[in-house]
Design a protein around this motif. Structure first.
Motif, PDB file in Angstrom:
ATOM      1  N   CYS A  82     -37.315  93.311  13.431  1.00  0.00           N
ATOM      2  CA  CYS A  82     -36.888  92.890  14.771  1.00  0.00           C
ATOM      3  C   CYS A  82     -37.122  94.069  15.706  1.00  0.00           C
ATOM      4  O   CYS A  82     -37.695  95.066  15.309  1.00  0.00           O
ATOM      5  CB  CYS A  82     -35.411  92.503  14.735  1.00  0.00           C
ATOM      6  SG  CYS A  82     -34.352  93.880  14.266  1.00  0.00           S
ATOM      7  N   THR A  83     -36.653  93.962  16.929  1.00  0.00           N
ATOM      8  CA  THR A  83     -36.740  95.114  17.816  1.00  0.00           C
ATOM      9  C   THR A  83     -35.338  95.683  18.039  1.00  0.00           C
ATOM     10  O   THR A  83     -34.361  95.191  17.476  1.00  0.00           O
ATOM     11  CB  THR A  83     -37.460  94.744  19.134  1.00  0.00           C
ATOM     12  OG1 THR A  83     -37.770  95.970  19.830  1.00  0.00           O
ATOM     13  CG2 THR A  83     -36.634  93.840  20.037  1.00  0.00           C
ATOM     14  N   ALA A  84     -35.247  96.728  18.876  1.00  0.00           N
ATOM     15  CA  ALA A  84     -33.999  97.481  18.964  1.00  0.00           C
ATOM     16  C   ALA A  84     -33.068  96.985  20.065  1.00  0.00           C
ATOM     17  O   ALA A  84     -31.946  97.460  20.175  1.00  0.00           O
ATOM     18  CB  ALA A  84     -34.342  98.960  19.198  1.00  0.00           C
ATOM     19  N   SER A  85     -33.524  96.040  20.881  1.00  0.00           N
ATOM     20  CA  SER A  85     -32.701  95.649  22.034  1.00  0.00           C
ATOM     21  C   SER A  85     -32.238  94.203  21.935  1.00  0.00           C
ATOM     22  O   SER A  85     -32.563  93.495  20.982  1.00  0.00           O
ATOM     23  CB  SER A  85     -33.495  95.864  23.335  1.00  0.00           C
ATOM     24  OG  SER A  85     -34.582  94.968  23.394  1.00  0.00           O
ATOM     25  N   THR A  86     -31.482  93.781  22.948  1.00  0.00           N
ATOM     26  CA  THR A  86     -30.999  92.400  23.018  1.00  0.00           C
ATOM     27  C   THR A  86     -32.002  91.593  23.819  1.00  0.00           C
ATOM     28  O   THR A  86     -32.201  91.845  25.010  1.00  0.00           O
ATOM     29  CB  THR A  86     -29.620  92.353  23.706  1.00  0.00           C
ATOM     30  OG1 THR A  86     -28.739  93.191  22.960  1.00  0.00           O
ATOM     31  CG2 THR A  86     -29.061  90.949  23.748  1.00  0.00           C
ATOM     32  N   THR A  87     -32.617  90.628  23.170  1.00  0.00           N
ATOM     33  CA  THR A  87     -33.731  89.914  23.818  1.00  0.00           C
ATOM     34  C   THR A  87     -33.330  88.520  24.289  1.00  0.00           C
ATOM     35  O   THR A  87     -34.154  87.773  24.793  1.00  0.00           O
ATOM     36  CB  THR A  87     -34.902  89.768  22.823  1.00  0.00           C
ATOM     37  OG1 THR A  87     -34.433  88.983  21.713  1.00  0.00           O
ATOM     38  CG2 THR A  87     -35.397  91.094  22.308  1.00  0.00           C
ATOM     39  N   ILE A  88     -32.068  88.152  24.083  1.00  0.00           N
ATOM     40  CA  ILE A  88     -31.637  86.780  24.412  1.00  0.00           C
ATOM     41  C   ILE A  88     -31.015  86.746  25.817  1.00  0.00           C
ATOM     42  O   ILE A  88     -30.751  87.800  26.406  1.00  0.00           O
ATOM     43  CB  ILE A  88     -30.674  86.235  23.342  1.00  0.00           C
ATOM     44  CG1 ILE A  88     -29.395  87.073  23.258  1.00  0.00           C
ATOM     45  CG2 ILE A  88     -31.373  86.220  21.982  1.00  0.00           C
ATOM     46  CD1 ILE A  88     -28.382  86.569  22.236  1.00  0.00           C
ATOM     47  N   ALA A  89     -30.755  85.546  26.327  1.00  0.00           N
ATOM     48  CA  ALA A  89     -30.307  85.435  27.721  1.00  0.00           C
ATOM     49  C   ALA A  89     -29.029  86.239  27.976  1.00  0.00           C
ATOM     50  O   ALA A  89     -28.860  86.826  29.047  1.00  0.00           O
ATOM     51  CB  ALA A  89     -30.088  83.965  28.086  1.00  0.00           C
ATOM     52  N   GLY A  90     -28.144  86.285  26.973  1.00  0.00           N
ATOM     53  CA  GLY A  90     -26.900  87.047  27.127  1.00  0.00           C
ATOM     54  C   GLY A  90     -27.142  88.516  27.431  1.00  0.00           C
ATOM     55  O   GLY A  90     -26.289  89.186  28.025  1.00  0.00           O
ATOM     56  N   GLY A  91     -28.308  89.035  27.049  1.00  0.00           N
ATOM     57  CA  GLY A  91     -28.624  90.440  27.288  1.00  0.00           C
ATOM     58  C   GLY A  91     -28.707  90.785  28.761  1.00  0.00           C
ATOM     59  O   GLY A  91     -28.542  91.944  29.153  1.00  0.00           O
TER      60      GLY A  91
END
Ligand code: IMP
Length: 436
Positions: A237-246
């Motif tokens: 995966c990657t290191a950040s939050t990629t979903i709308a909540g991010g």
């Protein structure tokens, strides 16, 4: 409710840039809230073709303000080069780009640390883009990061960097990598900072004011939902939050402002790097998708892994981000496929309904297991007829071949989310609204 969030519904590279480019024609603000220059957005517009990694997509509209929020990590060399490319195309970003001083900075040691881990993992490596994302976010959450604001103060920078180099250089010595020099890094980073310092200012107040005025705000996620650090196929995966909540954390926009969430999904599936991919095609159909879709990474040039559309995955990511609609891109890539499959759920390898005629197997959901579990699953498919006609110049949904329309309707039924638009080519005009 003036905020629209645009996210990737699969493993990234879903052509979000094109959708944001279209929406940004009407936008007051376009913002990025996660990731760094591991992202690669291709935008084709009247100024040319742009391959951008950090600059938000509103750059081509002179009345759109572009904001980069604290959730983004900044590689200064990349940002400076992009500002220059945009300037050379005759577009001015003066006064239109705001970069939060809270953004963490990618330092020269981050890609090196990443390389050490990738090599140590061997066959189990993540297959990262090599931009230092894991280590820069790791330093951020472990209170070892250096933020843009730190670059303005040489003494503070020297102190923080000194600590980091003490630890990182010890590691480099162990792995036979040349030690990094404190003064060189200070000089390089301060010189880079000097080039963009007018743009480094906190966009929070500007954004809050815009929300009060009901301005049109578009937020673009980098990467895709299935690369999210919590919900993706960890550790692939990657290191950040990629979903709308991010968007809430990464830009300081409270969830109540978000009225529209557009998930961008390809009409098939691709993935770059390692990790499970249940509907992957390792045969000539996969190669046909790769060639027809020009599926090679924007950042790394790596050939992308290709496979059928996985409705189970997109139904999951739609739920995860509360997608109000899906934009189904690259439909034209399926033009030459006589038969098209769609994944609808999983069962342990060798136990799908198609393998055991007559037996009722309960299909599992993506969220029930981790990456290792997913590797041991195979998809159950449904198969539909392909349309075998070019959709490239089609500009209205009703003009698509009947079987292409049926494919789109089948997808929206399976993902339990309306498909609001489809695209059949790289240009803005190739984005077609789908009637309700
Ligand atoms: P990183 O983000 O460079 O650490 O890479 C972690 C994983 O995310 C690797 O599998 C990359 O191929 C993938 N990845 C990162 N950015 C993107 C992107 O923009 N598109 C597709 N995959 C990406």
């Amino acid at each position: 409710m003036s905020v629209t969030v645009v996210i990737g519904a699969q493993w990234g590279d879903e052509a979000k840039g094109k959708i944001v480019d279209l929406l940004s024609q009407e936008a007051d603000i376009v913002g990025r809230f996660n990731g760094g220059d591991n992202a690669g957005h291709t935008v084709v517009n009247q100024y040319g073709t742009f391959k951008l990694r950090l600059t938000p997509n509103g750059f081509s509209n002179p009345r759109t303000i572009c904001v980069i929020g604290p959730g983004v990590v900044v590689n200064l060399a990349t940002l400076i080069a992009e500002i220059e490319t945009i300037r050379q195309a005759g577009i001015s970003l003066d006064g239109r780009l705001w970069v939060s001083p809270r953004c963490h900075v990618v330092m020269p040691y981050h890609p090196l640390v990443e390389g050490i881990y990738e090599r140590a993992k061997g066959a189990a490596s993540t297959g990262t883009t090599g931009r230092g994302m894991g280590p820069v976010y790791a330093d951020k959450v472990s209170y070892n990061g250096i933020r843009l604001a730190d670059l303005a103060d040489e003494a503070a920078l020297a102190e923080k960097l000194g600590v980091q180099l003490k630890v990182k250089n010890a590691l480099f010595k162990l792995f036979n990598i040349d030690e990094l020099n404190l003064q060189n890094i200070i000089q390089e980073k301060q010189a880079q900072f000097a080039q963009i310092k007018e743009m480094v200012r906190e966009p929070f107040g500007l954004v809050q004011e815009a929300l009060r005025k009901d301005a049109r705000i578009i937020l673009e996620a980098a990467q895709g939902s299935l690369l999210d650090n919590d919900w993706g196929t960890y550790p692939f995966c990657t290191a950040s939050t990629t979903i709308a909540g991010g968007a809430a954390g990464g830009l300081g926009i409270a969830p109540r402002w978000v009225g529209r969430v557009i998930g961008v999904a390809k009409a098939y599936t691709t993935r770059v790097g390692a990790g499970p991919f249940p509907t992957e095609l390792l045969d000539q159909d996969g190669e046909a998708l790769r060639q027809a879709g020009a599926e090679f990474g924007t950042v790394t040039g790596r050939p992308r892994r290709c496979g059928w559309f996985d409705a189970e995955l997109v139904r999951f990511t739609a739920q995860l981000s509360g997608m109000t609609e899906v934009a189904l891109t690259k439909l034209d890539v399926l033009d030459g496929m006589p038969k098209i499959k769609i994944g609808v759920g999983y069962c342990p390898k060798g136990h799908c309904k198609s393998d055991l005629p007559g037996s009722e197997v309960r299909l599992a959901h993506y969220w029930e297991g981790d990456a290792r579990w997913l590797e041991a699953q195979e998809p159950e498919y449904i198969e539909v007829d392909g349309w075998m006609e070019s959709t490239k110049d089609v500009r209205a949904f009703e003009q698509l071949p009947k079987l292409a329309q049926a494919y789109v309707r089948k997808v929206e039924q399976l993902i339990e989310t309306p498909v609001g638009m489809v695209s059949t080519g790289p240009e803005r005009e190739a984005i077609i609204p789908v009637p309700r």
